[in-house]
Structure formats: C-alpha cells, structure tokens
Design a protein around this motif. Sequence first.
Motif, PDB file in Angstrom:
ATOM      1  N   GLY A 186      -2.932   6.934   3.636  1.00 22.46           N
ATOM      2  CA  GLY A 186      -3.857   5.772   4.089  1.00 22.46           C
ATOM      3  C   GLY A 186      -5.051   5.331   3.241  1.00 22.46           C
ATOM      4  O   GLY A 186      -4.964   4.139   2.908  1.00 22.46           O
ATOM      5  N   LEU A 187      -5.582   6.334   2.561  1.00 19.07           N
ATOM      6  CA  LEU A 187      -6.731   5.569   1.848  1.00 19.07           C
ATOM      7  C   LEU A 187      -6.141   5.493   0.673  1.00 19.07           C
ATOM      8  O   LEU A 187      -6.114   4.187   0.077  1.00 19.07           O
ATOM      9  N   ILE A 188      -5.034   5.698   0.232  1.00 16.45           N
ATOM     10  CA  ILE A 188      -4.508   6.115  -1.245  1.00 16.45           C
ATOM     11  C   ILE A 188      -3.168   4.411  -0.795  1.00 16.45           C
ATOM     12  O   ILE A 188      -3.914   3.533  -2.058  1.00 16.45           O
ATOM     13  N   PHE A 189      -3.156   3.755   0.182  1.00 17.11           N
ATOM     14  CA  PHE A 189      -2.830   2.119   0.189  1.00 17.11           C
ATOM     15  C   PHE A 189      -3.757   1.940   0.433  1.00 17.11           C
ATOM     16  O   PHE A 189      -3.541   0.404  -0.544  1.00 17.11           O
ATOM     17  N   LEU A 190      -5.106   2.307   1.408  1.00 15.96           N
ATOM     18  CA  LEU A 190      -5.856   0.906   0.949  1.00 15.96           C
ATOM     19  C   LEU A 190      -6.005   0.568  -0.566  1.00 15.96           C
ATOM     20  O   LEU A 190      -6.538  -0.615  -0.587  1.00 15.96           O
ATOM     21  N   SER A 191      -6.909   1.866  -0.961  1.00 18.48           N
ATOM     22  CA  SER A 191      -7.414   1.642  -2.656  1.00 18.48           C
ATOM     23  C   SER A 191      -6.324   0.905  -3.615  1.00 18.48           C
ATOM     24  O   SER A 191      -6.746  -0.417  -3.532  1.00 18.48           O
ATOM     25  N   ALA A 192      -4.822   0.699  -3.656  1.00 15.33           N
ATOM     26  CA  ALA A 192      -4.204  -0.122  -4.191  1.00 15.33           C
ATOM     27  C   ALA A 192      -4.118  -1.699  -3.582  1.00 15.33           C
ATOM     28  O   ALA A 192      -4.181  -2.176  -4.612  1.00 15.33           O
ATOM     29  N   THR A 193      -3.673  -1.388  -2.381  1.00 15.70           N
ATOM     30  CA  THR A 193      -3.936  -2.825  -2.128  1.00 15.70           C
ATOM     31  C   THR A 193      -5.874  -3.933  -2.464  1.00 15.70           C
ATOM     32  O   THR A 193      -5.187  -5.181  -1.794  1.00 15.70           O
ATOM     33  N   GLY A 194      -6.385  -2.895  -2.064  1.00 17.08           N
ATOM     34  CA  GLY A 194      -7.746  -3.212  -1.865  1.00 17.08           C
ATOM     35  C   GLY A 194      -7.836  -4.321  -3.470  1.00 17.08           C
ATOM     36  O   GLY A 194      -8.410  -5.259  -3.437  1.00 17.08           O
ATOM     37  N   LEU A 195      -7.335  -3.261  -4.487  1.00 15.42           N
ATOM     38  CA  LEU A 195      -7.273  -3.625  -5.702  1.00 15.42           C
ATOM     39  C   LEU A 195      -6.851  -4.765  -5.783  1.00 15.42           C
ATOM     40  O   LEU A 195      -6.891  -5.640  -6.948  1.00 15.42           O
ATOM     41  N   THR A 196      -5.713  -5.219  -4.738  1.00 14.46           N
ATOM     42  CA  THR A 196      -5.319  -6.688  -5.346  1.00 14.46           C
ATOM     43  C   THR A 196      -5.564  -8.226  -5.594  1.00 14.46           C
ATOM     44  O   THR A 196      -5.931  -9.683  -5.933  1.00 14.46           O
ATOM     45  N   TRP A 197      -6.907  -7.607  -4.487  1.00 15.47           N
ATOM     46  CA  TRP A 197      -7.680  -8.233  -3.898  1.00 15.47           C
ATOM     47  C   TRP A 197      -9.155  -8.576  -5.149  1.00 15.47           C
ATOM     48  O   TRP A 197      -9.678  -9.415  -5.185  1.00 15.47           O
ATOM     49  N   SER A 198      -9.139  -7.241  -6.181  1.00 14.44           N
ATOM     50  CA  SER A 198     -10.763  -7.623  -6.929  1.00 14.44           C
ATOM     51  C   SER A 198     -10.485  -8.382  -7.722  1.00 14.44           C
ATOM     52  O   SER A 198      -9.772  -8.844  -8.684  1.00 14.44           O
ATOM     53  N   ALA A 199     -11.676  -8.087  -8.399  1.00 18.53           N
ATOM     54  CA  ALA A 199     -12.154  -9.649  -9.291  1.00 18.53           C
ATOM     55  C   ALA A 199     -11.739  -9.035 -10.864  1.00 18.53           C
ATOM     56  O   ALA A 199     -10.608  -9.400 -11.654  1.00 18.53           O
ATOM     57  N   TYR A 200     -11.236  -7.487 -11.041  1.00 19.35           N
ATOM     58  CA  TYR A 200     -11.129  -7.315 -12.288  1.00 19.35           C
ATOM     59  C   TYR A 200      -9.619  -6.589 -12.364  1.00 19.35           C
ATOM     60  O   TYR A 200      -8.907  -7.146 -13.109  1.00 19.35           O
ATOM     61  N   ALA A 201      -9.769  -5.689 -11.438  1.00 22.50           N
ATOM     62  CA  ALA A 201      -8.299  -4.781 -11.561  1.00 22.50           C
ATOM     63  C   ALA A 201      -7.327  -6.088 -11.394  1.00 22.50           C
ATOM     64  O   ALA A 201      -5.994  -5.958 -11.720  1.00 22.50           O
ATOM     65  N   GLY A 202      -8.155  -6.936  -9.041  1.00 18.05           N
ATOM     66  CA  GLY A 202      -6.936  -8.410  -8.974  1.00 18.05           C
ATOM     67  C   GLY A 202      -6.097  -9.071 -10.190  1.00 18.05           C
ATOM     68  O   GLY A 202      -4.721  -8.754 -10.454  1.00 18.05           O
ATOM     69  N   GLN A 203      -7.251  -9.398 -11.141  1.00 23.62           N
ATOM     70  CA  GLN A 203      -6.776 -10.390 -12.672  1.00 23.62           C
ATOM     71  C   GLN A 203      -5.727  -9.385 -13.274  1.00 23.62           C
ATOM     72  O   GLN A 203      -4.580  -9.647 -13.760  1.00 23.62           O
ATOM     73  N   SER A 204      -5.744  -7.910 -13.497  1.00 24.81           N
ATOM     74  CA  SER A 204      -4.914  -7.393 -14.320  1.00 24.81           C
ATOM     75  C   SER A 204      -3.296  -7.188 -13.503  1.00 24.81           C
ATOM     76  O   SER A 204      -2.040  -7.411 -14.302  1.00 24.81           O
ATOM     77  N   ILE A 205      -3.709  -7.146 -12.319  1.00 26.33           N
ATOM     78  CA  ILE A 205      -2.715  -7.237 -12.261  1.00 26.33           C
ATOM     79  C   ILE A 205      -1.388  -8.401 -11.483  1.00 26.33           C
ATOM     80  O   ILE A 205      -0.790  -7.993 -11.563  1.00 26.33           O
ATOM     81  N   GLY A 206      -2.232  -9.611 -11.401  1.00 29.09           N
ATOM     82  CA  GLY A 206      -2.026 -10.893 -11.139  1.00 29.09           C
ATOM     83  C   GLY A 206      -0.954 -10.728 -12.813  1.00 29.09           C
ATOM     84  O   GLY A 206      -0.540 -11.710 -13.160  1.00 29.09           O
ATOM     85  N   ASP A 207      -1.853 -10.567 -14.046  1.00 26.33           N
ATOM     86  CA  ASP A 207      -1.135 -10.860 -15.173  1.00 26.33           C
ATOM     87  C   ASP A 207       0.240 -10.303 -14.901  1.00 26.33           C
ATOM     88  O   ASP A 207       0.990 -10.496 -16.263  1.00 26.33           O
ATOM     89  N   LEU A 208      -0.114  -8.413 -15.114  1.00 24.06           N
ATOM     90  CA  LEU A 208       1.343  -8.336 -15.427  1.00 24.06           C
ATOM     91  C   LEU A 208       2.513  -8.432 -14.112  1.00 24.06           C
ATOM     92  O   LEU A 208       3.113  -8.664 -14.789  1.00 24.06           O
TER      93      LEU A 208
END
Length: 526
Positions: A268-290
């Motif tokens: 559950g913690l790993i899942f929350l970490s991965a999905t939370g990064l999709t909202w984030s400012a910097y890592a979220g931008q990297s995920i969106g670009d990918l």
Amino acid sequence: MTHVTETPGNSLTRPLDPWTGQVTTRPGPHHRPAPRRARHARRTHRPRPVDGPPTPPPDPSPRRSALATLRPLALRLHFYAGVLIAPFLLVAAVTGLLYAGSYTAEKIVYADELTVPVGDRKLPVARQVAAAREAHPRGEVSAVRPAAGGGETTRVLLSGVPGVDPERTLAVFVNPYTAEVRGALEQYGSSGALPLRTWVSELHRDLHLGETGRLYSEIAASWLWVLAGGGLVLWFGRRRALRKVRGSAGRRRTLTLHGTVGAWTAAGLIFLSATGLTWSAYAGQSIGDLREAVGQTTPTVSTSLASAGDSGGEGEHAEHGGNASGGTGGAGRPGASDDAKDVGLDAVLAAARDRGISGPVEVVPPADASSAYVVKEIERGFPGKQDSAAVDPATGKVVDVLRFDDYPVLAKLTRWGIDAHSGTLFGLANQVLLGAVALGLVLLIVWGYRMWWQRGRGSAFGRPLPRGAWQHVPAYVLVPLMAAVAVLGYFVPLLGIPLVAFLAVDIVLGEIAYRRGKRSYGPADA
C-alpha cells in the motif's frame, strides 16, 4: 574398582592421559611429575591422523554474496532516510488519514445541500438551471450535474462569480422535484469536493502554502517507496526466528513490530508513493512527458463542429473519438450566442443517453459557436464509467463519442491509480483501507524513532550506523546501482537532490572525523 576422591593435599589422584582419556598407573611414593615443557610438547605435537590429509584451516574472511554485501548499505540508507524524511511522511500520513474520512464527513456536514426527499417526478434540467440562475444571476454556467438517483440534488456549477476563487466554481444545489434552491457552496476538482474536503485535500497536498508547500508532499512521495522497499529487503533478510513478536522484548520487540507492520503495509505504501508522484510538480511533469513520448496520454472527445461534416458524427468515427482535443472545459453558456440555435440541455442529455452515456454525468456547455456540448460520465467506481459524448447544440446529434475502453493502457492505469489514491475507486472500502495504511505509517514512524532511542540505551538517541558499507559491495553490483540511482534521481529530482546533499554532508563529516583521528569507516552493523 576403587575410586580415589581428590581432597586438598591428596597427591595420589589418578591423572588422565590427555589424548587417550585412560587412567594412568598410580604413581609411587617417589614419583616425579614430568617437566612442564615436556607436557606442553605432548599437547602441541599431537600426531596427525593417518587416514587422510590434514584439514585446512578455515578461511578467516569467507566471501559474501552480492545480496549480503548490499544489506549494510540498505540498512544505512533506511536508517538515515527514515530519520530525515520521517517528519514529512508523518505529516502526509496524518493529513491522508483525515482525507480518507473526509468523504463520510462531507455527506454528514452538507446533508441539507446534497439530499432531498424523494418526489414523484423530476422536473426538466433546463428548469432547474433557470431556478439556480434566478437565485444566483452572477457568473456563467460552466457545467451541470443532474441528480443521478432518488433523493439527490442537481448541481449547477457557476464560474466567474465574484468572491469565488477562480480555480473553483460555485455549486448551486437544486431540488430536482420542486426546483427549490437548497444552497450554494464552493466546489473544487473533478470529484466535486465541497469546502470541508477541499480544505483537507489542500492540507494534504501543500499544507495551504501554495506551490512551495507542494515540495513537502513530493519529498514524502519520492522517498516513501525507497523506505518501504528497503524495509522489505531488510525484514525478509532476517532469520525467521528473529521475526517473531511473541517472546521478544526491548529494542528487538520494537524492531519486530516495526518490521511486521511494515511488511503488511509495504504494498500500500509503494502504491501511494507511485500514484502520489503523478500529482507532483516535478516528478509528475516527468511522468507526463514520458506518457506523451510513448503516446499514452489521456484522450479527450472532439468538440469541434467543423470536423463533424454532414454525417452528424454517425459511424465508426463517432465511436473512437481519437486523440482530438477541444474546449471541453469552457465557461460559456448554453448556445454560444443569443441568436444561435440551441436544442437545450434536456435534448442534449437525451441524445447522449441514447448513445450509452449513463450513470452520474456532467453536461458542459459549448465554449463557443463552433463547439459542441460535452456529456461525460463522472462515476469513479471500478471499473469506472468515463465515457463521453459531444452533441451538436443546433441539431441535438452526437458528433463524437469517446469510450473508456479505448483509452491507452497507461491512461487507464493513471485514472484508476488516482481514484484509488483519493479513495473513490472502491468507495467506503477504499477509504477504510487508505485510513489503515495511513495509520500503519504513523506507527512505523513512531516505532522507528523509538528504536533509535533504544539504540542509545534509552537515555539518548543512538549513534549513527558506521560508514563504509559501500566499500564492501562488488564493483559489478555497485556501478550499475549507481547508474540506476542517477537516472532515477534525474526523473525524480526530490529523491535525487536530497540524496546528493546527504552524500555530500556525509563525505565531509567523514573526512573531518578522519583528520581528527576518529574515522568511523568500517563494516556496518547488519
């Protein structure tokens, strides 16, 4: 056989031969013991066995496996990351626990606006919108959410209302049976969060500090999976006997509780970490670009009337929708101009229903004269009802349909991940599970700091783990590991930057200790 008991002063005790274990003959009255050197020689010059070659001495430094050499490094990283990042995680866990309960609290606090007695027949949606506009004439209609079930109110969303945050809308709640306005509240986001849940959500996201506050949540999300994954490696690397809570005490008991709860909540913690990064400012931008680079962005239904042609959108094109984008979020009113022909909200809604758009929906008016209405499903429960249709306001014909089944794989996973993270994918069960994981994270942090205190014998926090664990990792493991960390740190900067800062400080402190003759490099305590 006569046994001679040895007593003080008794010189007639029968000695045993050190090699054979047999009793020697009784010494006579003039017996003289063998010289000390001779007895020592007999002990040290034991004859070798003749039935095989001599046994070689054990290797003083047995070779360790690559995984075994990584354990001290993982332990040191887990310790320091836990000590330094735990405050961010604690805030995220507590606010996340509050957010998990905000859905139920919202239904209780705003029951008057959200619910009405069930009537005989619902009034036309256009009449309900007219009642909302009469009560709140300022602003423009940006969307309408008709009452989906009995006992629910219709939401008429107004944008551009003075005094309302531009990023939010004013939701006017209308009784669908009587057109009575039940109240008006600010609403935020696609999930329709009302003020209570919005406040808790922003507390969890940025502590009400704006973009600067988002750094805290991104740091927490960037490191949470590292701590959870490293903890799993350390926990299952321990012997099974050391993983039992029963019978343990002190620091070992705290460690066992920490490891057991961590193992159960790690997924559950790993899942929350991965999905939370999709909202984030910097890592979220990297995920969106990918996602954009691999063609996995979320598609939108086409609202352009120029592309519909004379066919009215019928046929195969109306079903797939493609990746065309349009002004689906416009704040215009029904009928882009006073002179434009408009079939009305009820006809638009009926046309979309005929094409399979069902359940709770949101109707978005055209952005301009060349755009269509958008009717989209807003049900967030699994497997999700996210279909949408574009309807020509002049003819009432569906010009495009986008099915959730046609979404790219990553777009579907992102949608499900966000809904699960926010507690809407599986309803109440989802929210209870999120609350349990958040509570587990709070306990893990408390036990982690307690272990650090117990390491110092309960009078002070314990000394840090010794440096130099990386020196024992084979080069063929260390070099690829460092390369992977560098790449990951580039795409997740709030993981990479704190890690580089920690390494720099650690190297400086190590050199200072070395120059003072107190260098602590050495094998880490595993």
